[in-house]
Design a protein around this motif. Structure first.
Motif, PDB file in Angstrom:
ATOM      1  N   TYR A 169       0.874  -1.165   0.000  1.00 47.97           N
ATOM      2  CA  TYR A 169       0.000   0.000   0.000  1.00 47.97           C
ATOM      3  C   TYR A 169       0.909   1.212   0.000  1.00 47.97           C
ATOM      4  O   TYR A 169       1.536   1.543   0.997  1.00 47.97           O
ATOM      5  CB  TYR A 169      -0.906  -0.003   1.225  1.00 47.97           C
ATOM      6  CG  TYR A 169      -1.909   1.112   1.231  1.00 47.97           C
ATOM      7  CD1 TYR A 169      -2.963   1.122   0.334  1.00 47.97           C
ATOM      8  CD2 TYR A 169      -1.793   2.165   2.123  1.00 47.97           C
ATOM      9  CE1 TYR A 169      -3.895   2.146   0.328  1.00 47.97           C
ATOM     10  CE2 TYR A 169      -2.722   3.201   2.126  1.00 47.97           C
ATOM     11  CZ  TYR A 169      -3.762   3.181   1.224  1.00 47.97           C
ATOM     12  OH  TYR A 169      -4.679   4.204   1.220  1.00 47.97           O
ATOM     13  N   ASP A 170       0.973   1.853  -1.165  1.00 47.20           N
ATOM     14  CA  ASP A 170       1.853   2.997  -1.322  1.00 47.20           C
ATOM     15  C   ASP A 170       1.182   3.971  -2.280  1.00 47.20           C
ATOM     16  O   ASP A 170       1.194   3.761  -3.485  1.00 47.20           O
ATOM     17  CB  ASP A 170       3.202   2.533  -1.856  1.00 47.20           C
ATOM     18  CG  ASP A 170       4.220   3.656  -1.981  1.00 47.20           C
ATOM     19  OD1 ASP A 170       3.848   4.833  -1.825  1.00 47.20           O
ATOM     20  OD2 ASP A 170       5.398   3.358  -2.243  1.00 47.20           O
ATOM     21  N   LEU A 171       0.601   5.023  -1.748  1.00 46.35           N
ATOM     22  CA  LEU A 171      -0.130   5.969  -2.576  1.00 46.35           C
ATOM     23  C   LEU A 171       0.753   6.692  -3.575  1.00 46.35           C
ATOM     24  O   LEU A 171       0.279   7.176  -4.590  1.00 46.35           O
ATOM     25  CB  LEU A 171      -0.854   6.983  -1.695  1.00 46.35           C
ATOM     26  CG  LEU A 171      -2.000   6.400  -0.853  1.00 46.35           C
ATOM     27  CD1 LEU A 171      -2.588   7.471   0.047  1.00 46.35           C
ATOM     28  CD2 LEU A 171      -3.074   5.797  -1.730  1.00 46.35           C
ATOM     29  N   SER A 172       2.057   6.741  -3.313  1.00 46.39           N
ATOM     30  CA  SER A 172       2.956   7.427  -4.247  1.00 46.39           C
ATOM     31  C   SER A 172       3.132   6.639  -5.544  1.00 46.39           C
ATOM     32  O   SER A 172       3.617   7.171  -6.526  1.00 46.39           O
ATOM     33  CB  SER A 172       4.316   7.668  -3.599  1.00 46.39           C
ATOM     34  OG  SER A 172       5.012   6.450  -3.399  1.00 46.39           O
ATOM     35  N   ARG A 173       2.736   5.372  -5.562  1.00 48.56           N
ATOM     36  CA  ARG A 173       2.865   4.541  -6.774  1.00 48.56           C
ATOM     37  C   ARG A 173       1.598   4.510  -7.601  1.00 48.56           C
ATOM     38  O   ARG A 173       1.533   3.820  -8.601  1.00 48.56           O
ATOM     39  CB  ARG A 173       3.252   3.117  -6.390  1.00 48.56           C
ATOM     40  CG  ARG A 173       4.603   3.018  -5.751  1.00 48.56           C
ATOM     41  CD  ARG A 173       4.940   1.593  -5.497  1.00 48.56           C
ATOM     42  NE  ARG A 173       6.171   1.472  -4.751  1.00 48.56           N
ATOM     43  CZ  ARG A 173       6.775   0.339  -4.536  1.00 48.56           C
ATOM     44  NH1 ARG A 173       6.285  -0.776  -4.990  1.00 48.56           N
ATOM     45  NH2 ARG A 173       7.891   0.325  -3.841  1.00 48.56           N
ATOM     46  N   SER A 174       0.555   5.207  -7.174  1.00 49.05           N
ATOM     47  CA  SER A 174      -0.701   5.146  -7.921  1.00 49.05           C
ATOM     48  C   SER A 174      -0.747   6.126  -9.059  1.00 49.05           C
ATOM     49  O   SER A 174       0.052   6.977  -9.228  1.00 49.05           O
ATOM     50  CB  SER A 174      -1.879   5.388  -6.985  1.00 49.05           C
ATOM     51  OG  SER A 174      -1.774   6.624  -6.349  1.00 49.05           O
TER      52      SER A 174
END
Length: 64
Positions: free
Chosen positions: A59-64
């Motif tokens: 879960y890593d919002l920077s990769r979305s």
């Protein structure tokens, strides 16, 4: 570019090892999905201990 080996070489015996980030907000949904997939396929999803080939749910919002 390296070629990706066939899937059957990564998951012998139909066993797929996995990890889920401890803070993943959808951890329960992921586990339920894996359990469902096990019920309709011959694949087993097993929590990883030290296997070299595994699926990682992050879960890593920077990769979305």
């Amino acid at each position: 570019m390296a070629a990706t080996p066939p899937a059957f070489t990564r998951w012998p015996s139909g066993q797929v090892f996995y990890t889920i980030d401890s803070g993943h907000p959808l951890q329960s949904a992921i586990i339920q999905s894996l359990q469902y997939a096990e019920s309709v396929t011959p694949i087993q999803y097993i929590p990883r201990t030290n296997q070299p080939n595994y699926v990682e749910f992050i879960y890593d919002l920077s990769r979305s």
